[in-house]
Write a protein that holds these residues in place. Structure first.
Motif, PDB file in Angstrom:
ATOM      1  N   ASP A  14       0.839  -1.194   0.000  1.00  0.00           N
ATOM      2  CA  ASP A  14       0.000   0.000   0.000  1.00  0.00           C
ATOM      3  C   ASP A  14       0.876   1.246   0.000  1.00  0.00           C
ATOM      4  OD1 ASP A  14      -2.453  -1.450   0.164  1.00  0.00           O
ATOM      5  OD2 ASP A  14      -2.072  -1.771   2.298  1.00  0.00           O
ATOM      6  N   ILE A  15       0.291   2.361  -0.411  1.00  0.00           N
ATOM      7  CA  ILE A  15       0.972   3.651  -0.434  1.00  0.00           C
ATOM      8  C   ILE A  15       0.285   4.567   0.568  1.00  0.00           C
ATOM      9  CG2 ILE A  15       1.611   5.643  -1.849  1.00  0.00           C
ATOM     10  CD1 ILE A  15       2.773   2.965  -2.873  1.00  0.00           C
ATOM     11  N   VAL A  16       1.030   5.054   1.536  1.00  0.00           N
ATOM     12  CA  VAL A  16       0.520   6.046   2.482  1.00  0.00           C
ATOM     13  C   VAL A  16       1.622   7.099   2.650  1.00  0.00           C
ATOM     14  CG1 VAL A  16      -0.370   6.506   4.801  1.00  0.00           C
ATOM     15  CG2 VAL A  16      -0.849   4.298   3.706  1.00  0.00           C
ATOM     16  N   PRO A  17       1.525   8.210   1.916  1.00  0.00           N
ATOM     17  CA  PRO A  17       2.568   9.241   2.030  1.00  0.00           C
ATOM     18  C   PRO A  17       2.649   9.811   3.447  1.00  0.00           C
ATOM     19  CG  PRO A  17       1.180   9.629   0.117  1.00  0.00           C
ATOM     20  CD  PRO A  17       0.509   8.551   0.935  1.00  0.00           C
ATOM     21  N   ALA A  18       3.866  10.093   3.864  1.00  0.00           N
ATOM     22  CA  ALA A  18       4.102  10.689   5.184  1.00  0.00           C
ATOM     23  C   ALA A  18       4.123  12.201   5.050  1.00  0.00           C
ATOM     24  CB  ALA A  18       5.423  10.181   5.756  1.00  0.00           C
ATOM     25  N   ASP A  19       3.317  12.860   5.825  1.00  0.00           N
ATOM     26  CA  ASP A  19       3.235  14.318   5.794  1.00  0.00           C
ATOM     27  C   ASP A  19       4.100  14.876   6.926  1.00  0.00           C
ATOM     28  OD1 ASP A  19       2.510  16.918   5.248  1.00  0.00           O
ATOM     29  OD2 ASP A  19       0.614  16.792   6.344  1.00  0.00           O
ATOM     30  N   ILE A  20       5.394  15.043   6.640  1.00  0.00           N
ATOM     31  CA  ILE A  20       6.309  15.561   7.660  1.00  0.00           C
ATOM     32  C   ILE A  20       7.006  16.813   7.136  1.00  0.00           C
ATOM     33  CG2 ILE A  20       6.708  13.260   8.638  1.00  0.00           C
ATOM     34  CD1 ILE A  20       9.583  13.511   7.329  1.00  0.00           C
ATOM     35  N   ASP A  21       7.560  17.585   8.049  1.00  0.00           N
ATOM     36  CA  ASP A  21       8.327  18.779   7.704  1.00  0.00           C
ATOM     37  C   ASP A  21       9.754  18.336   7.378  1.00  0.00           C
ATOM     38  OD1 ASP A  21       9.582  21.225   7.475  1.00  0.00           O
ATOM     39  OD2 ASP A  21       9.167  21.866   9.522  1.00  0.00           O
ATOM     40  N   GLU A  22      10.199  18.600   6.142  1.00  0.00           N
ATOM     41  CA  GLU A  22      11.527  18.155   5.719  1.00  0.00           C
ATOM     42  C   GLU A  22      12.552  19.283   5.729  1.00  0.00           C
ATOM     43  OE1 GLU A  22      11.765  15.245   2.500  1.00  0.00           O
ATOM     44  OE2 GLU A  22       9.579  15.186   2.475  1.00  0.00           O
ATOM     45  N   GLN A  23      12.205  20.423   6.297  1.00  0.00           N
ATOM     46  CA  GLN A  23      13.157  21.538   6.348  1.00  0.00           C
ATOM     47  C   GLN A  23      14.299  21.222   7.307  1.00  0.00           C
ATOM     48  OE1 GLN A  23      10.959  25.050   7.376  1.00  0.00           O
ATOM     49  NE2 GLN A  23      10.379  25.431   5.257  1.00  0.00           N
ATOM     50  N   ILE A  24      15.484  21.656   6.926  1.00  0.00           N
ATOM     51  CA  ILE A  24      16.661  21.475   7.774  1.00  0.00           C
ATOM     52  C   ILE A  24      16.657  22.616   8.785  1.00  0.00           C
ATOM     53  CG2 ILE A  24      19.176  21.329   7.830  1.00  0.00           C
ATOM     54  CD1 ILE A  24      18.950  20.540   4.794  1.00  0.00           C
ATOM     55  N   LYS A  25      16.510  22.271  10.057  1.00  0.00           N
ATOM     56  CA  LYS A  25      16.386  23.305  11.091  1.00  0.00           C
ATOM     57  C   LYS A  25      17.564  23.341  12.044  1.00  0.00           C
ATOM     58  CE  LYS A  25      11.403  23.081  10.979  1.00  0.00           C
ATOM     59  NZ  LYS A  25      10.205  22.585  11.595  1.00  0.00           N
ATOM     60  N   GLU A  26      18.514  22.457  11.842  1.00  0.00           N
ATOM     61  CA  GLU A  26      19.643  22.374  12.759  1.00  0.00           C
ATOM     62  C   GLU A  26      20.893  22.016  11.981  1.00  0.00           C
ATOM     63  OE1 GLU A  26      19.221  18.147  14.726  1.00  0.00           O
ATOM     64  OE2 GLU A  26      17.248  18.989  14.292  1.00  0.00           O
ATOM     65  N   LYS A  27      22.035  22.218  12.588  1.00  0.00           N
ATOM     66  CA  LYS A  27      23.304  21.803  11.979  1.00  0.00           C
ATOM     67  C   LYS A  27      23.386  20.291  12.109  1.00  0.00           C
ATOM     68  CE  LYS A  27      27.385  22.936  10.318  1.00  0.00           C
ATOM     69  NZ  LYS A  27      27.508  23.239   8.928  1.00  0.00           N
ATOM     70  N   ILE A  28      23.415  19.615  10.968  1.00  0.00           N
ATOM     71  CA  ILE A  28      23.372  18.162  10.967  1.00  0.00           C
ATOM     72  C   ILE A  28      24.120  17.663   9.728  1.00  0.00           C
ATOM     73  CG2 ILE A  28      21.149  18.130   9.750  1.00  0.00           C
ATOM     74  CD1 ILE A  28      20.333  15.721  11.472  1.00  0.00           C
ATOM     75  N   THR A  29      24.780  16.522   9.851  1.00  0.00           N
ATOM     76  CA  THR A  29      25.495  15.968   8.694  1.00  0.00           C
ATOM     77  C   THR A  29      24.478  15.464   7.671  1.00  0.00           C
ATOM     78  OG1 THR A  29      25.599  13.703   9.537  1.00  0.00           O
ATOM     79  CG2 THR A  29      27.410  15.203  10.163  1.00  0.00           C
ATOM     80  N   PRO A  30      24.854  15.412   6.404  1.00  0.00           N
ATOM     81  CA  PRO A  30      23.934  14.881   5.392  1.00  0.00           C
ATOM     82  C   PRO A  30      23.452  13.468   5.725  1.00  0.00           C
ATOM     83  CG  PRO A  30      25.743  16.012   4.327  1.00  0.00           C
ATOM     84  CD  PRO A  30      26.080  15.955   5.795  1.00  0.00           C
TER      85      PRO A  30
END
Length: 185
Positions: free
Chosen positions: A24-40
């Motif tokens: 089944d397909i159930v898209p996840a509705d999350i915020d994908e903005q980078i808000k912190e210093k984090i490694t790729p």
């Protein structure tokens, strides 16, 4: 137990379909903005985990597969372009250079979780502005990390790859196949 792909990506759906026929397909509705210093690597892992967790909360008895793919160069994460001008900037930045692509896959069912991040390197040809503009005219760059899709006309930009081609597309199918086999044990 159903298998749920927490993604609306047609590429991921097609690739997962090569491994299992019923999901089944159930898209996840999350915020994908980078808000912190984090490694790729940490960022892509976090996004895949959040996508899996978001859908697994709604379907705790099912196996949820969350994925995320990013393009990085010079330590910068190149997400999906917000405009044609942003895509032009990204493709100019990638022109004639090697960049990294990371795809992270997280499988979650109840309290069980498994994750893998698969890296790959992509070398672009030196691209003229005319070549970039012609590529942008295809509109293929939209909704693609790094502003290109290697499985389409974006293949014409690519001089070489090292690593898993399917990770660059967004779902490393051999890795996912093995994860599924190990997860069900």
């Amino acid at each position: 137990m159903a298998v749920i792909l927490a993604s609306q990506s047609p590429r991921r759906q097609e690739l997962l379909g090569r491994i299992i026929s019923d999901f089944d397909i159930v898209p996840a509705d999350i915020d994908e903005q980078i808000k912190e210093k984090i490694t790729p690597e940490a960022y892509v892992q976090k996004m895949a985990s959040e996508k899996a967790a978001y859908v697994a909360e709604q379907y705790p008895a099912d196996l949820v597969i969350g994925c995320d793919t990013i393009v990085t160069i010079d330590g910068e994460i190149l997400g999906k372009p917000v405009s044609r001008a942003d895509a032009l900037r990204m493709l100019r930045q990638l022109s004639g250079r090697t960049h990294k692509v990371y795809t992270s896959v997280v499988m979650k069912k109840g309290t069980q979780q498994s994750s893998m991040t698969v890296p790959a390197e992509v070398v672009f040809y030196e691209l003229s502005d005319e070549e970039i503009e012609c590529y942008l005219d295809t509109l293929e760059y939209q909704d693609k990390a790094g502003a290109y899709g290697i499985q389409g006309q974006g293949a014409l930009l690519v001089k070489a790859i090292q690593g898993d081609y399917y990770a660059i597309m967004g779902l490393p199918i051999a890795t996912v196949y093995r994860m599924l086999a190990n997860f069900s044990e």
